[in-house]
Design a protein around this motif. Structure first.
Motif, PDB file in Angstrom:
ATOM      1  N   VAL A   1       0.835  -1.206   0.000  1.00 28.27           N
ATOM      2  CA  VAL A   1       0.000   0.000   0.000  1.00 28.27           C
ATOM      3  C   VAL A   1       0.865   1.250   0.000  1.00 28.27           C
ATOM      4  N   PHE A   2       1.947   1.235   0.771  1.00 29.39           N
ATOM      5  CA  PHE A   2       2.843   2.385   0.797  1.00 29.39           C
ATOM      6  C   PHE A   2       3.465   2.621  -0.572  1.00 29.39           C
ATOM      7  N   GLN A   3       3.751   1.541  -1.303  1.00 35.62           N
ATOM      8  CA  GLN A   3       4.321   1.676  -2.639  1.00 35.62           C
ATOM      9  C   GLN A   3       3.321   2.338  -3.597  1.00 35.62           C
ATOM     10  N   MET A   4       2.024   2.203  -3.335  1.00 38.94           N
ATOM     11  CA  MET A   4       1.008   2.761  -4.218  1.00 38.94           C
ATOM     12  C   MET A   4       0.782   4.255  -3.995  1.00 38.94           C
ATOM     13  N   ILE A   5       1.273   4.798  -2.893  1.00 33.40           N
ATOM     14  CA  ILE A   5       1.069   6.212  -2.604  1.00 33.40           C
ATOM     15  C   ILE A   5       1.885   7.058  -3.570  1.00 33.40           C
ATOM     16  N   PRO A   6       1.277   8.019  -4.258  1.00 35.49           N
ATOM     17  CA  PRO A   6       2.057   8.886  -5.164  1.00 35.49           C
ATOM     18  C   PRO A   6       3.150   9.627  -4.398  1.00 35.49           C
ATOM     19  N   VAL A   7       4.339   9.630  -4.956  1.00 38.00           N
ATOM     20  CA  VAL A   7       5.482  10.238  -4.274  1.00 38.00           C
ATOM     21  C   VAL A   7       5.261  11.728  -4.052  1.00 38.00           C
ATOM     22  N   ILE A   8       4.588  12.381  -4.978  1.00 34.98           N
ATOM     23  CA  ILE A   8       4.425  13.826  -4.887  1.00 34.98           C
ATOM     24  C   ILE A   8       3.645  14.224  -3.640  1.00 34.98           C
ATOM     25  N   THR A   9       2.791  13.317  -3.112  1.00 34.60           N
ATOM     26  CA  THR A   9       2.041  13.632  -1.900  1.00 34.60           C
ATOM     27  C   THR A   9       2.922  13.617  -0.652  1.00 34.60           C
ATOM     28  N   LEU A  10       4.087  13.002  -0.734  1.00 33.59           N
ATOM     29  CA  LEU A  10       4.993  12.918   0.407  1.00 33.59           C
ATOM     30  C   LEU A  10       6.038  14.026   0.404  1.00 33.59           C
ATOM     31  N   VAL A  11       6.169  14.718  -0.714  1.00 33.91           N
ATOM     32  CA  VAL A  11       7.238  15.707  -0.838  1.00 33.91           C
ATOM     33  C   VAL A  11       7.043  16.850   0.151  1.00 33.91           C
ATOM     34  N   GLY A  12       5.817  17.327   0.308  1.00 31.04           N
ATOM     35  CA  GLY A  12       5.548  18.433   1.231  1.00 31.04           C
ATOM     36  C   GLY A  12       5.931  18.119   2.667  1.00 31.04           C
TER      37      GLY A  12
ATOM     38  N   ILE B   1      15.567   5.732  -0.153  1.00 36.52           N
ATOM     39  CA  ILE B   1      15.459   4.460   0.561  1.00 36.52           C
ATOM     40  C   ILE B   1      13.995   4.149   0.848  1.00 36.52           C
ATOM     41  N   THR B   2      13.266   5.168   1.261  1.00 38.52           N
ATOM     42  CA  THR B   2      11.855   4.982   1.613  1.00 38.52           C
ATOM     43  C   THR B   2      11.028   4.524   0.427  1.00 38.52           C
ATOM     44  N   ILE B   3      11.246   5.125  -0.730  1.00 41.67           N
ATOM     45  CA  ILE B   3      10.386   4.799  -1.877  1.00 41.67           C
ATOM     46  C   ILE B   3      10.822   3.516  -2.594  1.00 41.67           C
ATOM     47  N   ASN B   4      12.076   3.102  -2.438  1.00 41.74           N
ATOM     48  CA  ASN B   4      12.559   1.903  -3.134  1.00 41.74           C
ATOM     49  C   ASN B   4      12.572   0.656  -2.266  1.00 41.74           C
ATOM     50  N   LEU B   5      12.428   0.823  -0.962  1.00 41.79           N
ATOM     51  CA  LEU B   5      12.484  -0.334  -0.069  1.00 41.79           C
ATOM     52  C   LEU B   5      11.343  -1.328  -0.292  1.00 41.79           C
ATOM     53  N   PRO B   6      10.084  -0.896  -0.471  1.00 39.68           N
ATOM     54  CA  PRO B   6       9.019  -1.891  -0.689  1.00 39.68           C
ATOM     55  C   PRO B   6       9.260  -2.771  -1.909  1.00 39.68           C
ATOM     56  N   MET B   7       9.652  -2.174  -3.024  1.00 41.03           N
ATOM     57  CA  MET B   7       9.924  -2.954  -4.230  1.00 41.03           C
ATOM     58  C   MET B   7      11.035  -3.976  -3.978  1.00 41.03           C
ATOM     59  N   THR B   8      12.096  -3.553  -3.294  1.00 44.82           N
ATOM     60  CA  THR B   8      13.213  -4.450  -3.030  1.00 44.82           C
ATOM     61  C   THR B   8      12.794  -5.616  -2.147  1.00 44.82           C
TER      62      THR B   8
ATOM     63  N   VAL C   1      18.273   2.819 -10.842  1.00 43.80           N
ATOM     64  CA  VAL C   1      17.673   3.554 -11.963  1.00 43.80           C
ATOM     65  C   VAL C   1      16.560   4.470 -11.472  1.00 43.80           C
ATOM     66  N   PHE C   2      15.701   3.973 -10.569  1.00 46.44           N
ATOM     67  CA  PHE C   2      14.625   4.807 -10.043  1.00 46.44           C
ATOM     68  C   PHE C   2      15.179   6.002  -9.274  1.00 46.44           C
ATOM     69  N   SER C   3      16.232   5.780  -8.507  1.00 46.92           N
ATOM     70  CA  SER C   3      16.846   6.876  -7.771  1.00 46.92           C
ATOM     71  C   SER C   3      17.526   7.857  -8.723  1.00 46.92           C
ATOM     72  N   TRP C   4      18.197   7.346  -9.735  1.00 46.43           N
ATOM     73  CA  TRP C   4      18.885   8.193 -10.704  1.00 46.43           C
ATOM     74  C   TRP C   4      17.900   9.090 -11.463  1.00 46.43           C
ATOM     75  N   ASN C   5      16.723   8.560 -11.764  1.00 44.35           N
ATOM     76  CA  ASN C   5      15.739   9.289 -12.563  1.00 44.35           C
ATOM     77  C   ASN C   5      14.789  10.140 -11.737  1.00 44.35           C
ATOM     78  N   ASP C   6      14.905  10.102 -10.425  1.00 36.98           N
ATOM     79  CA  ASP C   6      13.967  10.853  -9.588  1.00 36.98           C
ATOM     80  C   ASP C   6      14.048  12.346  -9.878  1.00 36.98           C
ATOM     81  N   PHE C   7      12.890  12.963 -10.011  1.00 36.62           N
ATOM     82  CA  PHE C   7      12.826  14.399 -10.283  1.00 36.62           C
ATOM     83  C   PHE C   7      12.033  15.152  -9.218  1.00 36.62           C
ATOM     84  N   ALA C   8      10.857  14.636  -8.873  1.00 32.56           N
ATOM     85  CA  ALA C   8       9.961  15.370  -7.973  1.00 32.56           C
ATOM     86  C   ALA C   8      10.594  15.605  -6.606  1.00 32.56           C
ATOM     87  N   ILE C   9      11.216  14.576  -6.038  1.00 33.36           N
ATOM     88  CA  ILE C   9      11.816  14.712  -4.713  1.00 33.36           C
ATOM     89  C   ILE C   9      13.031  15.627  -4.765  1.00 33.36           C
ATOM     90  N   ALA C  10      13.913  15.382  -5.739  1.00 32.11           N
ATOM     91  CA  ALA C  10      15.133  16.179  -5.838  1.00 32.11           C
ATOM     92  C   ALA C  10      14.827  17.648  -6.120  1.00 32.11           C
TER      93      ALA C  10
END
Length: 276
Positions: A114-125, A148-155, A206-215
Motif C-alpha cells: 500500500v505504501f508503494q502505491m502512494i504517489p510520491v508527490i504527496t509525500l514531498v511536502g 530508501i523509503t520509496i525503493n524499499l518496498p519494491m526491493t 535507476v529509479f533513484s537516478w531518474n527521480d525528479f519530484a523529490i530532488a
C-alpha cells in the motif's frame, strides 16, 4: 491467401515494430537535437551541420554544473541502493523465515505494498517540512533517506520471491549442522539469491537516478541531481533545447549500461514465482 496464423504473426510483428518506434523514436530525436545548433532546432532543419559544441558546453563550460550534478546523482543513487539492498534483504529474509506468524507477515507485506502505491508527490511536502526543521534540507543525506523509503518496498517484494524459491530442505539441513539464522542467511541463502540482489539493485539505482519530484523540492544548486539540472535549461525567457538534449543523452548512459548488463536478471526478478 495468408493463413490465420500467418496474419496473427504479422500483426504481432507490427505491434512490436510500433512499440520499438515509440521507445526508440524519442531517443533518436533527442540525440539529433543534441548535435544541432540552436538555430537549426528553431528552423526545424532536416539537413544540418553536426556539432559537439553542446556536449562541450554542458560538460566543460563554467556556466554548467552538469558534472557536479552527475556526481550528486551517483552518490544519492549508490548510497540509497546499497542501504536498500541491506535492509530489504534482511527484512525479506525475516518475513520468509517467520513461519509461526504468517498472518502478521502478510499484513506487513500488504502495508508495504500500500505504501508503494502512494504517489510520491504527496509525500514531498511533509518531507520538505521535516528535513527543513532537522537542518537536512539541501543535503544529499535527505535525498538518500527519501530514496530508501520509496525503493524499499519494491526491493523487499523482489527479494522475498527469491527467498521463497530456496528449498526448505536446505534450511533444515543447515539447522541440523548448527547454523544460526544470520550464518544461514549470510553463507548459504544469500549466495543463492545474487540474481535477485542484482535485479533489485539495478531497479533501485535507476529509479533513484531518474527521480525528479523529490530532488526538485529537497535540493538547491549545490546538491541538485541530473534531472533537476536538465529541467533548469528551460528558463523563464529562454529554453536551451540543444543543451537540454545533450544533457539528456549524457544522463541516460549510466542507466542504459546498467539495464543492458542486468536485463536478464531484471526479467527473472520480475517473473520469479509466476509459474510453479
Amino acid at each position: 491467401m495468408i493463413p490465420l496464423y500467418g496474419r496473427t504473426a504479422w500483426i504481432g510483428y507490427g505491434v512490436v515494430a510500433l512499440a520499438i518506434l515509440f521507445i526508440v523514436g524519442p531517443m533518436v530525436w533527442i540525440f539529433v537535437n543534441s548535435i544541432k545548433f540552436q538555430i537549426a532546432i528553431f528552423t526545424g532543419a532536416w539537413v544540418f551541420e553536426p556539432t559537439l559544441a553542446n556536449y562541450k558546453e554542458v560538460l566543460f563550460s563554467r556556466r554548467s554544473d552538469l558534472v557536479g550534478n552527475l556526481l550528486n546523482s551517483f552518490v544519492a543513487a549508490f548510497a540509497s541502493t546499497a542501504a536498500v539492498l541491506v535492509v530489504g534483504s534482511l527484512g525479506a529474509y525475516g518475513i520468509h523465515r517467520w513461519h509461526r506468524r504468517r498472518l502478521f507477515a502478510r499484513l506487513l507485506l500488504g502495508w508495504v505494498l500500500v505504501f508503494q502505491m502512494i504517489p510520491v508527490i504527496t509525500l514531498v511536502g511533509p518531507w520538505y517540512l521535516l528535513f527543513h526543521s532537522l537542518g537536512l534540507y539541501n543535503t544529499l543525506l535527505a535525498l538518500v533517506l527519501t530514496h530508501i523509503t520509496i525503493n524499499l518496498p519494491m526491493t523487499m517484494w523482489i527479494m522475498l520471491t527469491y527467498f521463497n524459491e530456496v528449498p526448505v530442505e536446505l534450511h533444515e539441513a543447515a539447522t541440523i549442522d548448527g547454523c544460526g539464522d544470520f550464518t544461514m542467511f549470510w553463507r548459504i541463502v544469500l549466495p543463492l539469491v545474487v540474481p535477485g540482489l542484482i535485479s533489485a539493485g539495478i531497479l533501485s539505482f535507476v529509479f533513484s537516478w531518474n527521480d525528479f519530484a523529490i530532488a526538485l523540492n529537497l535540493t538547491a544548486r549545490d546538491t541538485a541531481t541530473v534531472p533537476v539540472a536538465i529541467a533548469r535549461f528551460a528558463q523563464q525567457f529562454e529554453i536551451q533545447h540543444a543543451q537540454m538534449a545533450a544533457s539528456s543523452m549524457i544522463a541516460i548512459v549510466p542507466a542504459l549500461l546498467l539495464i543492458a548488463f542486468g536485463q536478464r536478471y531484471i526479467v527473472r526478478g520480475l517473473t520469479t514465482g509466476a509459474v510453479k
